[in-house]
Design a protein around this motif. Structure first.
Motif, PDB file in Angstrom:
ATOM      1  N   THR A  24      29.004  14.319  47.607  1.00 60.94           N
ATOM      2  CA  THR A  24      28.927  13.006  46.968  1.00 60.94           C
ATOM      3  C   THR A  24      30.113  12.137  47.357  1.00 60.94           C
ATOM      4  N   LEU A  25      31.300  12.726  47.291  1.00 60.10           N
ATOM      5  CA  LEU A  25      32.503  11.956  47.593  1.00 60.10           C
ATOM      6  C   LEU A  25      32.604  11.644  49.070  1.00 60.10           C
ATOM      7  N   SER A  26      32.192  12.574  49.919  1.00 65.02           N
ATOM      8  CA  SER A  26      32.202  12.320  51.363  1.00 65.02           C
ATOM      9  C   SER A  26      31.220  11.208  51.720  1.00 65.02           C
ATOM     10  N   SER A  27      30.074  11.218  51.040  1.00 62.66           N
ATOM     11  CA  SER A  27      29.070  10.173  51.285  1.00 62.66           C
ATOM     12  C   SER A  27      29.598   8.799  50.880  1.00 62.66           C
ATOM     13  N   ALA A  28      30.348   8.751  49.777  1.00 64.68           N
ATOM     14  CA  ALA A  28      30.926   7.482  49.342  1.00 64.68           C
ATOM     15  C   ALA A  28      31.888   6.948  50.391  1.00 64.68           C
ATOM     16  N   LEU A  29      32.661   7.846  50.981  1.00 62.33           N
ATOM     17  CA  LEU A  29      33.611   7.443  52.008  1.00 62.33           C
ATOM     18  C   LEU A  29      32.875   6.945  53.253  1.00 62.33           C
ATOM     19  N   ALA A  30      31.817   7.668  53.644  1.00 64.22           N
ATOM     20  CA  ALA A  30      31.057   7.284  54.834  1.00 64.22           C
ATOM     21  C   ALA A  30      30.311   5.970  54.636  1.00 64.22           C
ATOM     22  N   ALA A  31      29.909   5.680  53.393  1.00 68.00           N
ATOM     23  CA  ALA A  31      29.127   4.477  53.118  1.00 68.00           C
ATOM     24  C   ALA A  31      29.985   3.221  52.992  1.00 68.00           C
ATOM     25  N   LEU A  32      31.293   3.394  52.889  1.00 65.00           N
ATOM     26  CA  LEU A  32      32.164   2.248  52.639  1.00 65.00           C
ATOM     27  C   LEU A  32      32.041   1.166  53.719  1.00 65.00           C
ATOM     28  N   PRO A  33      32.092   1.504  55.018  1.00 61.66           N
ATOM     29  CA  PRO A  33      31.947   0.445  56.032  1.00 61.66           C
ATOM     30  C   PRO A  33      30.599  -0.270  55.944  1.00 61.66           C
ATOM     31  N   LEU A  34      29.523   0.479  55.647  1.00 63.53           N
ATOM     32  CA  LEU A  34      28.206  -0.138  55.520  1.00 63.53           C
ATOM     33  C   LEU A  34      28.143  -1.079  54.317  1.00 63.53           C
ATOM     34  N   ALA A  35      28.762  -0.648  53.186  1.00 67.32           N
ATOM     35  CA  ALA A  35      28.780  -1.505  52.004  1.00 67.32           C
ATOM     36  C   ALA A  35      29.566  -2.779  52.287  1.00 67.32           C
ATOM     37  N   ARG A  36      30.624  -2.653  53.071  1.00 71.16           N
ATOM     38  CA  ARG A  36      31.471  -3.812  53.410  1.00 71.16           C
ATOM     39  C   ARG A  36      30.707  -4.831  54.245  1.00 71.16           C
ATOM     40  N   GLU A  37      29.798  -4.322  55.080  1.00 67.26           N
ATOM     41  CA  GLU A  37      28.988  -5.215  55.912  1.00 67.26           C
ATOM     42  C   GLU A  37      27.634  -5.526  55.266  1.00 67.26           C
ATOM     43  N   ASN A  38      27.440  -5.061  54.038  1.00 64.64           N
ATOM     44  CA  ASN A  38      26.204  -5.304  53.285  1.00 64.64           C
ATOM     45  C   ASN A  38      24.974  -4.810  54.050  1.00 64.64           C
ATOM     46  N   LYS A  39      25.079  -3.586  54.585  1.00 68.86           N
ATOM     47  CA  LYS A  39      23.983  -3.005  55.368  1.00 68.86           C
ATOM     48  C   LYS A  39      23.348  -1.802  54.686  1.00 68.86           C
ATOM     49  N   ILE A  40      23.584  -1.655  53.387  1.00 74.36           N
ATOM     50  CA  ILE A  40      22.963  -0.561  52.635  1.00 74.36           C
ATOM     51  C   ILE A  40      21.687  -1.078  51.977  1.00 74.36           C
ATOM     52  N   PRO A  41      20.559  -0.353  52.117  1.00 71.91           N
ATOM     53  CA  PRO A  41      19.311  -0.784  51.463  1.00 71.91           C
ATOM     54  C   PRO A  41      19.358  -0.484  49.960  1.00 71.91           C
ATOM     55  N   TRP A  42      19.803  -1.435  49.184  1.00 67.49           N
ATOM     56  CA  TRP A  42      19.984  -1.228  47.753  1.00 67.49           C
ATOM     57  C   TRP A  42      18.642  -1.238  47.024  1.00 67.49           C
ATOM     58  N   LEU A  43      18.628  -0.671  45.819  1.00 64.90           N
ATOM     59  CA  LEU A  43      17.443  -0.711  44.974  1.00 64.90           C
ATOM     60  C   LEU A  43      17.159  -2.141  44.533  1.00 64.90           C
ATOM     61  N   ASP A  44      15.901  -2.383  44.204  1.00 61.53           N
ATOM     62  CA  ASP A  44      15.519  -3.710  43.724  1.00 61.53           C
ATOM     63  C   ASP A  44      16.349  -4.082  42.496  1.00 61.53           C
ATOM     64  N   GLY A  45      16.798  -5.315  42.483  1.00 61.11           N
ATOM     65  CA  GLY A  45      17.563  -5.789  41.332  1.00 61.11           C
ATOM     66  C   GLY A  45      19.064  -5.663  41.506  1.00 61.11           C
ATOM     67  N   LEU A  46      19.510  -4.970  42.572  1.00 58.38           N
ATOM     68  CA  LEU A  46      20.947  -4.766  42.776  1.00 58.38           C
ATOM     69  C   LEU A  46      21.516  -5.627  43.898  1.00 58.38           C
ATOM     70  N   GLN A  47      20.653  -6.397  44.583  1.00 59.98           N
ATOM     71  CA  GLN A  47      21.120  -7.114  45.763  1.00 59.98           C
ATOM     72  C   GLN A  47      22.206  -8.130  45.436  1.00 59.98           C
ATOM     73  N   GLU A  48      22.070  -8.812  44.299  1.00 62.75           N
ATOM     74  CA  GLU A  48      23.081  -9.816  43.936  1.00 62.75           C
ATOM     75  C   GLU A  48      24.450  -9.160  43.751  1.00 62.75           C
TER      76      GLU A  48
END
Length: 407
Positions: A24-48
Motif C-alpha cells: 500500500t505504501l509503495s503504491s502511494a509512493l509510485a502514484a505520486l508523480p501520476l497524481a501530480r500530473e493528474n493522470k490517475i483515473p479517479w472514481l466518479d465524483g472525485l475529479q474536482e
C-alpha cells in the motif's frame, strides 16, 4: 512488563499483513508523480478534488515530495511493527468463568449463561459464526454481551461450535443445520415448553439463523440478526472479488487439507480491508500498555487470531453457493428440501446493521430487510466487532436487543 505464558503469533497471517501494508505504501509512493500530473483515473465524483490536489502537488518539488512520502511510509511501517511487538509481549490473558453446559453433540456445545433464571425468563438462543470462536460474545469483564443479557433478566443460551471434530469433518452447511443446530434448538424447546424463545444470529450465524427460524418459526417469538450477510454480492470490494475468483487455488488447498485453514479464511477477511493491520497496530503502538483500552485491544486481537478451520464441504458451500452464486439472496438456497425464503417468516425480525462495518457491507445485511414485509432495522454506531464488544455496545446494540426482547 513480562510477556504472556503463551506465544502469540498474530496478526494472522502475519506475512500477508506485512506484505499488504508495504504494498500500500509503495503504491502511494509510485502514484505520486501520476497524481501530480493528474493522470490517475479517479472514481466518479472525485475529479474536482483530484484537480485541486494536482495543482497543490505541482507547487512542490517532486524530489522533495518523494522523499517526504517515503519517510512517512517508513514511519508507518515502523510504527506498525512496534505495535505488533508490543502486542506479542502484552501480559493480558482472558479469564472468564465457564458457563453451564446444557447440551453437547460432537464438537458443538450449548452454553447456558443463566441456568438459574426464574421460570418464564425470555430465552435468547444465540448462533455465532462457524469460523470464529463464540467467546467474542463473552470476551472479558465488562465486555460480555451474553452476561449483559443475563443481568437484564434474560436467559442467553449460546451455541459454541468448536473446531470441526471427526463427526463434523464431512459436514456441509445443511449438515450443521440439520444435525446440530436444529436438534440443539429442539432440546431447548422441549425443556422449556411454553416459554418465550428468540433466535439471534451474529455474522454468518445470522445467515444460518434465518434458515433455522424458517424451519422452526412456530416455536419462536422473533428473529434477530447482527451484521449478517444475505446479499453476498452487495458492495463486495475489488480485493475480495479477486480472492474469490481464485477458486482453483483455494479449492485445491481445501481438498488437500480437508478443511479451509484458518490463515486462508483470515486472508479473505484481510482482503475486505487491506490496510486495517497498518492502521490498528499503529494506533496500538501509541497506547499506554497498562490501560484498559490496551487490554481491550489485546483481548479482541487474541480472539481474531484464535479462529477455527471450516470443514471442507461447508467451506465450499460458503465460497461457492453463497459468495459466488449468491443463493440465499436469489432464493436458491435449500435446507432439508425447503427453499429458504425470508418472505415465509411471519415472526417479527430485527436486523442490526452497524454504521461502519468493513466485514459485512451494510447493503449485504440489508438484503435481508428487502425480502421481509416489516423488518425493524437498527444501526449501532460502531463496526462489525465493536457493535458487540465496543465501548458504546452497552448503550447501543446490547440495549437494542434487551429492549426488543423485553418489549
Amino acid at each position: 512488563m513480562s510477556g504472556p505464558p503463551f506465544k502469540r503469533i498474530g496478526p494472522r497471517p502475519l506475512g500477508l499483513h506485512l506484505g499488504l501494508s508495504s504494498s500500500t505504501l509503495s503504491s502511494a509512493l509510485a502514484a505520486l508523480p501520476l497524481a501530480r500530473e493528474n493522470k490517475i483515473p479517479w472514481l466518479d465524483g472525485l475529479q474536482e478534488e483530484a484537480d485541486a490536489l494536482a495543482e497543490d502537488l505541482k507547487s512542490h518539488d517532486l524530489a522533495h515530495l518523494m522523499q517526504v512520502v517515503g519517510e512517512r511510509a517508513h514511519f508507518h511501517v515502523s510504527e506498525m511493527l512496534s505495535g505488533i511487538k508490543k502486542y506479542h509481549a502484552h501480559p493480558y490473558q482472558r479469564a472468564m468463568e465457564e458457563p453451564a453446559l446444557l447440551h453437547q453433540v460432537g464438537a458443538m456445545r450449548l452454553l447456558d449463561y443463566a441456568p438459574d433464571a426464574p421460570s418464564g425468563s425470555p430465552i435468547v438462543f444465540i448462533v455465532p459464526s462457524l469460523v470464529n470462536r463464540d467467546y467474542i460474545l463473552d470476551l472479558m469483564e465488562g465486555r460480555s454481551f451474553v452476561r449483559a443479557l443475563a443481568a437484564a433478566g434474560l436467559r442467553p443460551i449460546l451455541v459454541s461450535w468448536g473446531a470441526p471434530g471427526d463427526a463434523e469433518q464431512s459436514y456441509n452447511i445443511e449438515d450443521y443445520l440439520l444435525k446440530q443446530l436444529l436438534p440443539a434448538f429442539d432440546v431447548v424447546c422441549e425443556a422449556n415448553q411454553g416459554q418465550t424463545i428468540h433466535m439471534l444470529g451474529y455474522c454468518m450465524g445470522g445467515t444460518l439463523a434465518v434458515a433455522a427460524a424458517q424451519l422452526r418459526q412456530s416455536a419462536l417469538s422473533s428473529l434477530i440478526t447482527l451484521a449478517s450477510p444475505w446479499n453476498f454480492h452487495a458492495d463486495l470490494g475489488a480485493a475480495a472479488k479477486m480472492f474469490l475468483s481464485q477458486k482453483m487455488l483455494w479449492s485445491a488447498v481445501v481438498e488437500q487439507q480437508g478443511s479451509m485453514p484458518v490463515d486462508i479464511l483470515q486472508s479473505f477477511f484481510a482482503s475486505l480491508d487491506p490496510n486495517l493491520c497498518l492502521k490498528k497496530f499503529g494506533l496500538f503502538n501509541r497506547m499506554d500498555m497498562d490501560s484498559q483500552k490496551a487490554r481491550e485491544f489485546v483481548a479482541i486481537e487474541d480472539w481474531l487470531n484464535d479462529g477455527v478451520p471450516l470443514a471442507r464441504r461447508a467451506a465450499m458451500d460458503c465460497f461457492t453457493d453463497w459468495y459466488t452464486d449468491n443463493r440465499p439472496y436469489r432464493g436458491k438456497w435449500t435446507v432439508g428440501g425447503q427453499t429458504i425464503n425470508p418472505e415465509k417468516l411471519n415472526i417479527p425480525v430485527m436486523i442490526a446493521v452497524p454504521k461502519s462495518d468493513r466485514i459485512v457491507p451494510a447493503a449485504s445485511a440489508l438484503g435481508l430487510a428487502e425480502q421481509l414485509s416489516k423488518p425493524t432495522v437498527v444501526t449501532p454506531p460502531s463496526g462489525h466487532i465493536g457493535m458487540v464488544v465496543g465501548r458504546q455496545a452497552a448503550r447501543g446494540l446490547w440495549q437494542d436487543v434487551i429492549d426488543w426482547v423485553t418489549g
